[in-house]
Motif scaffolding. Structure first.
Motif, PDB file in Angstrom:
ATOM      1  N   ILE A 166       0.833  -1.204   0.000  1.00 40.11           N
ATOM      2  CA  ILE A 166       0.000   0.000   0.000  1.00 40.11           C
ATOM      3  C   ILE A 166       0.865   1.251   0.000  1.00 40.11           C
ATOM      4  N   SER A 167       1.915   1.288   0.815  1.00 39.64           N
ATOM      5  CA  SER A 167       2.785   2.461   0.842  1.00 39.64           C
ATOM      6  C   SER A 167       3.492   2.646  -0.495  1.00 39.64           C
ATOM      7  N   LYS A 168       3.896   1.545  -1.117  1.00 38.43           N
ATOM      8  CA  LYS A 168       4.560   1.632  -2.424  1.00 38.43           C
ATOM      9  C   LYS A 168       3.572   2.131  -3.469  1.00 38.43           C
ATOM     10  N   SER A 169       2.346   1.675  -3.384  1.00 32.79           N
ATOM     11  CA  SER A 169       1.333   2.112  -4.337  1.00 32.79           C
ATOM     12  C   SER A 169       1.082   3.606  -4.218  1.00 32.79           C
ATOM     13  N   CYS A 170       0.989   4.094  -2.982  1.00 32.75           N
ATOM     14  CA  CYS A 170       0.753   5.520  -2.771  1.00 32.75           C
ATOM     15  C   CYS A 170       1.934   6.348  -3.272  1.00 32.75           C
ATOM     16  N   ALA A 171       3.142   5.823  -3.056  1.00 35.53           N
ATOM     17  CA  ALA A 171       4.334   6.546  -3.504  1.00 35.53           C
ATOM     18  C   ALA A 171       4.364   6.655  -5.018  1.00 35.53           C
ATOM     19  N   GLU A 172       3.788   5.675  -5.704  1.00 31.81           N
ATOM     20  CA  GLU A 172       3.768   5.671  -7.162  1.00 31.81           C
ATOM     21  C   GLU A 172       2.502   6.323  -7.707  1.00 31.81           C
ATOM     22  N   PRO A 198      -6.116   5.941   7.021  1.00 30.08           N
ATOM     23  CA  PRO A 198      -5.328   6.220   5.815  1.00 30.08           C
ATOM     24  C   PRO A 198      -5.659   5.297   4.642  1.00 30.08           C
ATOM     25  N   VAL A 199      -6.349   4.207   4.898  1.00 26.57           N
ATOM     26  CA  VAL A 199      -6.732   3.285   3.821  1.00 26.57           C
ATOM     27  C   VAL A 199      -8.137   3.563   3.300  1.00 26.57           C
ATOM     28  N   SER A 200      -8.773   4.631   3.745  1.00 26.55           N
ATOM     29  CA  SER A 200     -10.176   4.865   3.399  1.00 26.55           C
ATOM     30  C   SER A 200     -10.393   5.059   1.899  1.00 26.55           C
ATOM     31  N   SER A 201      -9.373   5.575   1.194  1.00 23.02           N
ATOM     32  CA  SER A 201      -9.528   5.795  -0.249  1.00 23.02           C
ATOM     33  C   SER A 201      -9.643   4.487  -1.014  1.00 23.02           C
ATOM     34  N   MET A 202      -9.295   3.377  -0.378  1.00 23.86           N
ATOM     35  CA  MET A 202      -9.348   2.073  -1.037  1.00 23.86           C
ATOM     36  C   MET A 202     -10.691   1.377  -0.858  1.00 23.86           C
ATOM     37  N   LEU A 203     -11.561   1.934  -0.038  1.00 20.19           N
ATOM     38  CA  LEU A 203     -12.826   1.276   0.250  1.00 20.19           C
ATOM     39  C   LEU A 203     -13.752   1.329  -0.962  1.00 20.19           C
ATOM     40  N   PRO A 204     -14.450   0.249  -1.266  1.00 24.92           N
ATOM     41  CA  PRO A 204     -15.361   0.250  -2.411  1.00 24.92           C
ATOM     42  C   PRO A 204     -16.637   1.024  -2.123  1.00 24.92           C
ATOM     43  N   ASN A 205     -17.309   1.439  -3.167  1.00 25.06           N
ATOM     44  CA  ASN A 205     -18.647   1.999  -3.041  1.00 25.06           C
ATOM     45  C   ASN A 205     -19.610   0.858  -2.756  1.00 25.06           C
ATOM     46  N   VAL A 206     -20.515   1.055  -1.811  1.00 22.57           N
ATOM     47  CA  VAL A 206     -21.373  -0.031  -1.346  1.00 22.57           C
ATOM     48  C   VAL A 206     -22.820   0.221  -1.751  1.00 22.57           C
ATOM     49  N   LEU A 207     -23.440  -0.779  -2.371  1.00 24.50           N
ATOM     50  CA  LEU A 207     -24.833  -0.735  -2.789  1.00 24.50           C
ATOM     51  C   LEU A 207     -25.590  -1.877  -2.125  1.00 24.50           C
ATOM     52  N   ALA A 208     -26.909  -1.837  -2.212  1.00 19.10           N
ATOM     53  CA  ALA A 208     -27.716  -2.942  -1.699  1.00 19.10           C
ATOM     54  C   ALA A 208     -27.459  -4.196  -2.539  1.00 19.10           C
ATOM     55  N   PRO A 209     -27.459  -5.363  -1.933  1.00 15.04           N
ATOM     56  CA  PRO A 209     -27.331  -6.602  -2.722  1.00 15.04           C
ATOM     57  C   PRO A 209     -28.428  -6.678  -3.778  1.00 15.04           C
ATOM     58  N   GLY A 210     -28.050  -7.105  -4.968  1.00 14.24           N
ATOM     59  CA  GLY A 210     -29.017  -7.223  -6.045  1.00 14.24           C
ATOM     60  C   GLY A 210     -29.242  -5.950  -6.840  1.00 14.24           C
ATOM     61  N   THR A 211     -28.472  -4.889  -6.567  1.00 13.68           N
ATOM     62  CA  THR A 211     -28.623  -3.647  -7.317  1.00 13.68           C
ATOM     63  C   THR A 211     -27.968  -3.766  -8.692  1.00 13.68           C
ATOM     64  N   PRO A 212     -28.684  -3.446  -9.774  1.00 15.36           N
ATOM     65  CA  PRO A 212     -28.040  -3.476 -11.095  1.00 15.36           C
ATOM     66  C   PRO A 212     -26.888  -2.469 -11.153  1.00 15.36           C
ATOM     67  N   VAL A 213     -25.735  -2.921 -11.635  1.00 16.76           N
ATOM     68  CA  VAL A 213     -24.563  -2.062 -11.752  1.00 16.76           C
ATOM     69  C   VAL A 213     -24.402  -1.564 -13.181  1.00 16.76           C
ATOM     70  N   ASP A 214     -24.391  -2.479 -14.119  1.00 21.33           N
ATOM     71  CA  ASP A 214     -24.247  -2.115 -15.526  1.00 21.33           C
ATOM     72  C   ASP A 214     -24.479  -3.368 -16.366  1.00 21.33           C
ATOM     73  N   PHE A 215     -24.569  -3.155 -17.679  1.00 26.37           N
ATOM     74  CA  PHE A 215     -24.635  -4.291 -18.584  1.00 26.37           C
ATOM     75  C   PHE A 215     -23.267  -4.949 -18.681  1.00 26.37           C
ATOM     76  N   VAL A 216     -23.240  -6.200 -19.105  1.00 30.65           N
ATOM     77  CA  VAL A 216     -21.953  -6.834 -19.392  1.00 30.65           C
ATOM     78  C   VAL A 216     -21.257  -6.011 -20.473  1.00 30.65           C
TER      79      VAL A 216
END
Length: 454
Positions: free
Chosen positions: A159-165, A214-232
């Protein structure tokens, strides 16, 4: 014809189930996992399994699939590169083919081997975690998603290496990442998978104490289970024979998918998943959270699905017995006669529920010479752990247990079912469907099913 696809990634294999609008199963495919070490190549293997499951569905059915949802094992997690290094749309093409071993040139690349649901390495950061999370929180477990994220942060330089880059990462769950391979939108999760990451399912947000890390930027966006995200993606649709109008929805965990499949709907109804591990889910009017016992609650409409997961279960049985031996030896067990053997069947130290102790030693002694007696001792002991778990849930305020549906391979053993019924003292019911993939297909069918079903 409108049909729906549910995909289940379990501990020993993956399965796909296609259902129509009335719930009739139209097709099933499965793919066993070989027993092997978990490496960064495991992600490549899971990717190939995902596409193989879909490819095996007859084209006449596959082309009619309207929506897809995926479940994975709870707290099996990835660190993924969120930067796209490729030019053009090479990422989608290589994903759809499912053949390229090179993740290095595309968004979503795992930067390390995934960490499995029962991996206890988070014990190394428990001291830090206790200073961060509120007392009695579900994340206060060595196997929680957040413990694994903090292990990556404190115990590696990834994670630290990723942030540095200036190369930000996403922290994703197994179901999140597999769905991404189909819809191409990185960084989306559901509030079932995200519970052990610290997401608050009651307020539907990340708590402030988590957002300040400090890892909060890595957290995913959370939706209700079964929510349509997009088409394939167009490439996935073309290469796998799916309709370009096929939606990919947020998923759930394997045990919740099994609960949905069972048909349980009322408070007091429960589902025990007897797979490689033992998972208890009790539908309750009251939310129960007790980290010291490994108990947590998922949101399920206006009710709460409370329970926990133990490391005991079918994996222990298969360590000592083949499937044929389990069937033949069980036929010689008298389920009305209680075994005097008092085991705590684990393959290695550590359990999560009803005893939450990463160093809990296995107890499989004394081992009798008679294989029937040994098997009965293990079956009885797992049943006692199950009964102890349900008693504990009710002692902490969950709705009284009224009946238990059973999912997983253990549901096929009538001797074990009778032993469990004697221990639990409530009716044991046959699930309408036992496959977690079926429950996930229902999730794909009904979209926001979990918010509207009760």
């Amino acid at each position: 014809m409108t049909v729906y696809l549910g995909i289940d990634f379990g501990t020993s294999g993956a399965r796909a189930v296609v259902i129509d609008s009335v719930g009739t199963i139209l097709a099933e495919t499965q793919y066993p996992f070989p027993i092997q070490a978990i490496t960064i190549d495991t992600a490549t293997h899971w990717q190939k399994v995902l596409f193989a499951l879909i490819e095996q569905i007859p084209q006449s059915i596959k082309g009619e699939i309207n929506a897809i949802a995926i479940n994975g094992t709870s707290a099996t997690v990835f660190l993924c590169d969120r930067r796209c290094r490729a030019k053009g749309d090479g990422r989608s093409r290589s994903l759809a083919k499912g053949l390229s071993p090179a993740f290095s040139d595309r968004i979503g690349q795992p930067v390390d081997a995934p960490i499995l649901y029962n991996d206890p390495r988070g014990v190394a950061v428990m001291e830090q975690l206790r200073t961060i999370a509120p007392p009695n929180h579900v994340v206060l477990s060595a196997t929680s998603s957040l413990a694994k994220l903090l292990w990556w942060y404190h115990c590696t330089d990834l994670i630290s290496k990723s942030c540095a880059e200036t190369n930000p990462l996403y922290f994703l769950h197994q179901a999140d990442w597999l769905a991404f391979l189909l819809h191409g939108k990185l960084g989306i999760s559901d509030y079932h998978n995200a519970l052990k990451l610290g997401y608050n399912p009651e307020n539907l947000c990340y708590p402030d104490w988590l957002k300040q890390l400090p890892v909060s930027s890595m957290l995913p966006n959370v939706l209700a289970p079964g929510t349509p995200v997009d088409f394939v993606t167009p490439e996935v649709a073309h290469c796998l024979g799916l309709s370009p109008d096929c939606l990919v929805c947020t998923g759930t965990t394997d045990s919740i998918a099994a609960f949905i499949a069972s048909g349980a709907k009322q408070p007091g109804e429960a589902v025990t998943s007897l797979g490689s591990t033992l998972v208890l889910k009790l539908l309750s009017t009251t939310r129960v959270e007790e980290a010291k016992f490994g108990i947590y609650s998922h949101r399920l409409g206006n009710l709460w699905l409370t329970g926990g997961a133990s490391n005991t279960g079918g994996a222990v049985l298969r360590h000592f017995f083949s499937d044929r031996e389990l069937e033949s030896l069980s036929a010689h067990i008298d389920p009305e006669q209680e075994s005097p053997l008092d085991y705590y069947p684990l393959l290695r130290p550590g359990d999560r529920f009803p005893i939450n102790d990463p160093e809990l030693p296995p107890r499989l002694e004394p081992k009798p010479d008679n294989s029937v007696e040994f098997l009965q001792g293990i079956l009885e002991s797992i049943a006692r752990i199950e009964a102890r778990g349900y008693r504990l849930l009710q002692q902490l305020g969950a709705s009284p247990l009224t009946c238990v549906y059973t999912a997983g391979g253990g549901a096929k053993n009538p001797t074990w079912t009778r032993i469990r019924e004697r221990q639990l003292m409530v009716p044991m019911l046959t699930s309408l469907h036992t496959a977690a993939a079926y429950g996930t297909a229902l999730l794909a069918k009904q979209g926001c099913l979990l918010d509207d079903r009760v």
